[in-house]
Design a protein around this motif. Structure first.
Motif, PDB file in Angstrom:
ATOM      1  N   VAL A   1     -13.099   3.153  -8.157  1.00 29.00           N
ATOM      2  CA  VAL A   1     -12.328   3.730  -7.067  1.00 29.00           C
ATOM      3  C   VAL A   1     -10.922   3.132  -7.088  1.00 29.00           C
ATOM      4  CG1 VAL A   1     -12.274   4.150  -4.592  1.00 29.00           C
ATOM      5  CG2 VAL A   1     -14.458   3.801  -5.717  1.00 29.00           C
ATOM      6  N   VAL A   2      -9.936   4.000  -7.129  1.00 29.98           N
ATOM      7  CA  VAL A   2      -8.561   3.523  -7.151  1.00 29.98           C
ATOM      8  C   VAL A   2      -7.952   3.705  -5.763  1.00 29.98           C
ATOM      9  CG1 VAL A   2      -6.308   3.804  -8.231  1.00 29.98           C
ATOM     10  CG2 VAL A   2      -8.377   4.141  -9.578  1.00 29.98           C
ATOM     11  N   ILE A   3      -7.381   2.617  -5.255  1.00 29.06           N
ATOM     12  CA  ILE A   3      -6.936   2.625  -3.860  1.00 29.06           C
ATOM     13  C   ILE A   3      -5.456   2.288  -3.754  1.00 29.06           C
ATOM     14  CG2 ILE A   3      -7.241   1.452  -1.632  1.00 29.06           C
ATOM     15  CD1 ILE A   3     -10.143   0.803  -2.702  1.00 29.06           C
ATOM     16  N   LEU A   4      -4.766   3.054  -2.931  1.00 27.23           N
ATOM     17  CA  LEU A   4      -3.406   2.670  -2.580  1.00 27.23           C
ATOM     18  C   LEU A   4      -3.458   2.132  -1.148  1.00 27.23           C
ATOM     19  CD1 LEU A   4      -0.389   2.799  -3.590  1.00 27.23           C
ATOM     20  CD2 LEU A   4      -0.191   4.801  -2.111  1.00 27.23           C
ATOM     21  N   ASN A   5      -3.309   0.819  -1.034  1.00 28.03           N
ATOM     22  CA  ASN A   5      -3.462   0.175   0.274  1.00 28.03           C
ATOM     23  C   ASN A   5      -2.099   0.050   0.978  1.00 28.03           C
ATOM     24  OD1 ASN A   5      -4.724  -1.211   2.396  1.00 28.03           O
ATOM     25  ND2 ASN A   5      -4.455  -3.206   1.414  1.00 28.03           N
ATOM     26  N   LYS A   6      -2.157  -0.386   2.205  1.00 29.78           N
ATOM     27  CA  LYS A   6      -0.972  -0.658   3.029  1.00 29.78           C
ATOM     28  C   LYS A   6      -0.142   0.594   3.300  1.00 29.78           C
ATOM     29  CE  LYS A   6      -0.600  -5.379   1.173  1.00 29.78           C
ATOM     30  NZ  LYS A   6       0.229  -6.543   0.952  1.00 29.78           N
ATOM     31  N   ILE A   7      -0.800   1.738   3.434  1.00 26.24           N
ATOM     32  CA  ILE A   7      -0.015   2.944   3.712  1.00 26.24           C
ATOM     33  C   ILE A   7       0.646   2.865   5.091  1.00 26.24           C
ATOM     34  CG2 ILE A   7      -1.219   4.587   2.207  1.00 26.24           C
ATOM     35  CD1 ILE A   7      -2.797   5.489   4.719  1.00 26.24           C
ATOM     36  N   ASP A   8       0.184   1.912   5.927  1.00 26.59           N
ATOM     37  CA  ASP A   8       0.833   1.770   7.245  1.00 26.59           C
ATOM     38  C   ASP A   8       2.296   1.352   7.101  1.00 26.59           C
ATOM     39  OD1 ASP A   8       0.571  -1.549   7.918  1.00 26.59           O
ATOM     40  OD2 ASP A   8      -0.711  -0.707   6.382  1.00 26.59           O
ATOM     41  N   THR A   9       2.640   0.766   5.950  1.00 28.16           N
ATOM     42  CA  THR A   9       4.052   0.407   5.770  1.00 28.16           C
ATOM     43  C   THR A   9       4.919   1.658   5.617  1.00 28.16           C
ATOM     44  OG1 THR A   9       3.740   0.198   3.381  1.00 28.16           O
ATOM     45  CG2 THR A   9       3.562  -1.830   4.675  1.00 28.16           C
TER      46      THR A   9
ATOM     47  N   ILE B   1      -7.101  -1.963  -6.563  1.00 34.23           N
ATOM     48  CA  ILE B   1      -6.215  -1.770  -5.423  1.00 34.23           C
ATOM     49  C   ILE B   1      -4.745  -2.001  -5.763  1.00 34.23           C
ATOM     50  CG2 ILE B   1      -5.758  -2.546  -3.046  1.00 34.23           C
ATOM     51  CD1 ILE B   1      -8.850  -3.716  -3.601  1.00 34.23           C
ATOM     52  N   MET B   2      -3.939  -1.034  -5.342  1.00 35.49           N
ATOM     53  CA  MET B   2      -2.481  -1.201  -5.425  1.00 35.49           C
ATOM     54  C   MET B   2      -1.959  -1.152  -3.996  1.00 35.49           C
ATOM     55  SD  MET B   2      -2.073   1.533  -8.433  1.00 35.49           S
ATOM     56  CE  MET B   2      -3.129   2.606  -7.527  1.00 35.49           C
ATOM     57  N   ALA B   3      -0.689  -1.499  -3.819  1.00 40.14           N
ATOM     58  CA  ALA B   3      -0.170  -1.486  -2.451  1.00 40.14           C
ATOM     59  C   ALA B   3       1.071  -0.611  -2.351  1.00 40.14           C
ATOM     60  CB  ALA B   3       0.143  -2.909  -2.006  1.00 40.14           C
ATOM     61  N   ALA B   4       1.154   0.086  -1.214  1.00 34.31           N
ATOM     62  CA  ALA B   4       2.261   1.024  -1.032  1.00 34.31           C
ATOM     63  C   ALA B   4       3.603   0.288  -0.924  1.00 34.31           C
ATOM     64  CB  ALA B   4       2.026   1.869   0.217  1.00 34.31           C
ATOM     65  N   ASP B   5       3.581  -0.965  -0.466  1.00 30.38           N
ATOM     66  CA  ASP B   5       4.870  -1.648  -0.296  1.00 30.38           C
ATOM     67  C   ASP B   5       5.459  -2.148  -1.616  1.00 30.38           C
ATOM     68  OD1 ASP B   5       2.921  -3.555  -0.578  1.00 30.38           O
ATOM     69  OD2 ASP B   5       3.712  -4.912   0.953  1.00 30.38           O
ATOM     70  N   THR B   6       4.614  -2.308  -2.641  1.00 31.19           N
ATOM     71  CA  THR B   6       5.146  -2.761  -3.927  1.00 31.19           C
ATOM     72  C   THR B   6       5.214  -1.640  -4.953  1.00 31.19           C
ATOM     73  OG1 THR B   6       2.906  -3.436  -4.485  1.00 31.19           O
ATOM     74  CG2 THR B   6       4.404  -5.176  -3.784  1.00 31.19           C
ATOM     75  N   GLY B   7       4.421  -0.576  -4.744  1.00 32.34           N
ATOM     76  CA  GLY B   7       4.303   0.448  -5.784  1.00 32.34           C
ATOM     77  C   GLY B   7       3.505  -0.141  -6.938  1.00 32.34           C
TER      78      GLY B   7
ATOM     79  N   GLU C   1      -4.101  -7.315  -8.407  1.00 34.05           N
ATOM     80  CA  GLU C   1      -3.141  -8.409  -8.380  1.00 34.05           C
ATOM     81  C   GLU C   1      -3.201  -9.045  -6.982  1.00 34.05           C
ATOM     82  OE1 GLU C   1      -2.030 -10.634  -9.681  1.00 34.05           O
ATOM     83  OE2 GLU C   1      -0.503 -10.038 -11.090  1.00 34.05           O
ATOM     84  N   PHE C   2      -2.750 -10.288  -6.860  1.00 36.91           N
ATOM     85  CA  PHE C   2      -2.880 -10.941  -5.554  1.00 36.91           C
ATOM     86  C   PHE C   2      -2.028 -10.230  -4.493  1.00 36.91           C
ATOM     87  CE2 PHE C   2       0.657 -13.030  -7.584  1.00 36.91           C
ATOM     88  CZ  PHE C   2       1.587 -13.164  -6.570  1.00 36.91           C
ATOM     89  N   ALA C   3      -2.451 -10.389  -3.266  1.00 39.21           N
ATOM     90  CA  ALA C   3      -1.734  -9.855  -2.101  1.00 39.21           C
ATOM     91  C   ALA C   3      -1.692  -8.328  -2.005  1.00 39.21           C
ATOM     92  CB  ALA C   3      -0.318 -10.407  -2.026  1.00 39.21           C
ATOM     93  N   ARG C   4      -2.605  -7.648  -2.701  1.00 41.65           N
ATOM     94  CA  ARG C   4      -2.665  -6.198  -2.537  1.00 41.65           C
ATOM     95  C   ARG C   4      -3.560  -5.829  -1.350  1.00 41.65           C
ATOM     96  NH1 ARG C   4       0.932  -7.097  -5.300  1.00 41.65           N
ATOM     97  NH2 ARG C   4       1.388  -6.316  -7.385  1.00 41.65           N
ATOM     98  N   GLY C   5      -4.274  -6.820  -0.830  1.00 42.62           N
ATOM     99  CA  GLY C   5      -5.108  -6.551   0.339  1.00 42.62           C
ATOM    100  C   GLY C   5      -6.598  -6.439   0.034  1.00 42.62           C
TER     101      GLY C   5
END
Ligand SMILES: Nc1nc2c(ncn2[C@@H]2O[C@H](COP(=O)(O)OP(=O)(O)O)[C@@H](O)[C@H]2O)c(=O)[nH]1
Ligand SMILES: [Mg+2]
Length: 656
Positions: free
Chosen positions: A273-281, A242-248, A64-68
């Motif tokens: 490869v499944v990625i959880l991005n933005k773990i810095d949040t 890619i998924m993002a940690a800030d949105t779940g 999805e958009f903005a996942r990085g």
């Protein structure tokens, strides 16, 4: 165990391919020098070389958009530009699918953009790619990264068009209520991407080795461009979801996973490869490293559970910090970002897998030809040896023995002529039957099936109509292929019998025929059907104006299937031309040897002095044949050489 970085591994892969190209070139030269090639062989070698040279490793970034996605691409591949090469910033997301690669044919760097209006035509993006005239093109100034980054800004550009225009382009539907004005009225203007697809070619070392990166926009774009889901994403060797940690994991993440990612990966899980991005949040300074690690692990666990996959397959990373760390050469931050774990998967799982596929292909293709040359030489050697034995046994024997041998050889010649007649008759049968095989794979028959399928959609471009159309189409295709399969089995049996019969009757050493096999095309079509089904069932198709997407989808599906058929037909054609050549060559050899033998015996019968001469001649021949055999055998060894056995490292979770 040494774990290589992706860049090194890609370089080694490039070297391996170029060694193979040299080796196949040697074989080609060898065939020429020894007069053993045929035009069909030439063509097969040429195609193999072309396939090797144009081999690509495509990594698609899907989310999805903005996942990085774009930030990850910057961090993994392009950090040495010391800047964010592709635009990735809040609120300005990639609007069109973008392919980064190196175009070796046109040696300059460029960006080509396909206008969004081309959506109004029934031409697929793949077809547009063949024709640069439809693309808007810009040169890239490689010396100037600022200029490059500016040019890349094109891919995030949007424009406003009327609601009607957006509807015509299949980019707006009256059910898109989230776009409504605050008072509930539909908007007058809709923001749409300026471009439909972007191609960026520049001579980055990785791209030059054949890496292609496919950056995609979000769910909406995938829904409105079925070609991505049906063709480009499944074809990629690696897919990064890619998924993002800030949105779940959101509803649309999940939708994308089940409609666009999972179906295309059936049987190819290795490349996913499944990625959880933005773990810095989640890097909270008030928490200890252990606590943070625990939180990250919990998030990965939740994501894995929602997607229905194993926890160990979710890789937590921070693309942003990874890029920063690489630019600043900050080792600690780099480790913490876990970007290297992704590189390691690319280098040690995805790349070796592709290498195996390429090797199997070369082995099955040119490898089979080289093996036949080798067998043919072995068979010649064998026959020279047996003549040698025969002549050596003649010294001191009287004329009667020699005359007896001459009689025997003449009898063999008679038997040979009879067999050649029956061989020619069989060859004719085979050639007729091959024509029938090609007719079964006919594209015009396929096109008739396409028309029938369109009709069974009862003229309605809706998902319900599509269901009927697809059923008619795939049932028809499957029917055609079953016939081809049955028929080719029959043909293969005939070929094998003809080979073995001749060889056994004349005690010639075996050269095995290559058999026709349609399996890989059947598998490709089956996969296409699965992907098609998943897409048809997905809620995405209901999101944009139906008739538009359904029509585009159907066209893409058919053009893809047509392409598979085309390849199967072309294969069958070159197979039928080449299948008998090794035996024809062997038969010719055999005839020459019989004639020569008779002549030898005749001369020896006249004067015993010739015996020693003939023996010396045959010995020389044996030496030459042995040398030739060794040369070809060495080429074969290189082709069959096992790849470096690597232990695939376990995917590991990072320390926070
Ligand atoms: N905090 C944080 N932000 C990120 C990270 N990766 C990307 N972003 C931000 O998320 C936004 C969207 O990123 P982008 O790469 O354009 O997403 P895309 O639409 O998936 O290509 C941008 O503002 C990025 O700076 C990350 O690892 N951590
Ligand atoms: Mg992007």
């Amino acid at each position: 165990m040494s774990e290589k970085r992706f860049t090194e591994q890609m370089k080694a892969y490039g070297q391996w391919k170029s060694d193979l190209v040299t080796n196949i070139g040697d074989y080609q030269k060898w065939l020429d020098a020894n007069g053993m090639g045929s035009p069909e062989d030439e063509l097969r070698i040429y195609e193999s070389l072309a396939a090797l040279r144009s081999d690509k490793l495509t990594i698609a970034f899907v989310a999805e958009f903005a996942r990085g996605k774009t930030e990850l691409i910057n961090a993994i591949f392009f950090s040495e530009y010391d800047r964010r090469l592709l635009p990735s910033e809040a609120g300005r997301t990639t609007m069109c699918p973008t392919e980064l690669f190196y175009d070796a044919e046109h040696q300059h760097a460029y960006i080509r953009l396909l206008p969004i209006e081309t959506r109004l035509n029934d031409t697929s993006v793949a077809e547009y790619k063949e024709d640069p005239i439809h693309w808007s093109s810009m040169e890239l100034d490689l010396e100037n990264p600022d200029n490059m980054a500016d040019a890349f800004q094109e891919i995030v550009k949007v424009k406003k068009v009327s609601r009607d225009e957006a509807r015509r382009l299949g980019l707006y539907d009256d059910s898109d209520s989230h776009l409504n004005n605050p008072d509930g009225s539909p908007p007058d203007e809709i923001e749409i991407p300026l471009w439909r697809h972007a191609l960026i070619s520049f001579p980055h070392p990785l791209l030059k080795q054949g890496l292609v990166i496919l950056d995609t926009p979000g769910l909406n774009a995938l829904g409105s461009e079925p070609e991505l889901t049906l063709n480009m994403i499944p074809k990629a060797q690696g897919v990064m979801f890619i998924m993002a940690a800030d949105t779940g994991v959101t509803k649309s993440d999940l939708e994308m996973w089940s409609s666009n990612v999972k179906p295309g990966r059936a049987g190819k899980e290795k490349g996913l490869v499944v990625i959880l991005n933005k773990i810095d949040t989640l890097w909270d300074d008030l928490k200890s490293r252990e606590q943070i690690a625990k939180t990250i692990n919990e998030q990965c666990g939740k994501a894995a559970q929602t997607l229905g996959i194993d926890l160990s397959t979710v890789i937590p990373v921070s693309a942003q910090k990874g890029l920063l760390a690489k630019i600043r050469h900050d080792q600690e931050l780099l480790t913490r970002s876990n970007i290297l774990a992704l590189e390691s998967i690319l280098a040690n799982e995805i790349l070796p897998y592709q290498q195996e596929l390429v090797r199997d292909h070369v082995k099955g293709d040119v490898g089979a030809m080289v093996k036949q040359s080798c067998d043919l030489l072995a068979s010649r050697f064998h026959s020279v040896k047996s003549q040698l034995q025969e002549l050596s046994g003649l010294s001191g024997k009287n004329n009667e023995v020699i005359e007896h041998l001459m009689r025997k050889t003449r009898e063999e010649q008679v038997a040979y002529h009879k067999n050649v007649e029956s061989f020619n008759a069989n060859k004719k049968i085979l050639s007729d039957q091959s024509k029938q095989l090609l007719a079964l794979l006919s594209l015009s028959e396929l096109d008739k099936l396409v028309s029938r399928s369109r009709e069974s959609m009862t003229g309605s471009w809706t998902t319900a109509g599509l269901k009927n159309g697809m059923k008619t189409f795939f049932d028809g295709v499957s029917n055609m292929l079953t016939q081809v399969d049955d028929y080719s089995e029959q043909l293969n049996r005939l070929v094998t019998t003809v080979y073995h019969q001749f060889q056994s009757e004349h005690a010639i050493q075996g050269v095995e025929p290559v058999l026709y096999n349609i399996e890989k095309y059947v598998a490709e079509l089956r996969k296409l059907e699965e992907e098609g089904e998943a897409f048809r069932n997905s809620p995405v198709t209901a999101m944009t104006e139906q008739s538009f997407v359904v029509k585009k989808f159907f066209i893409t599906l058919v053009s893809h299937a047509r392409n598979i058929f085309f390849k199967a037909h072309r294969d069958a054609e070159s197979w039928s031309k080449a299948v008998m050549s090794p035996l024809v060559r062997q038969i010719k050899d055999h005839k020459e040897q019989m004639d020569k033998r008779l002549e030898n015996l005749r001369k020896i019968n006249e004067s015993r002095d010739t015996l020693e001469e003939r023996i010396a001649e045959l010995k020389k021949q044996a030496v030459v044949l042995k040398k030739q055999h060794d040369e070809v055998n060495n080429i074969l060894k290189v082709i069959n050489r096992p790849l470096n056995q690597q232990t695939v490292p376990q995917r590991q979770q990072p320390a926070a």
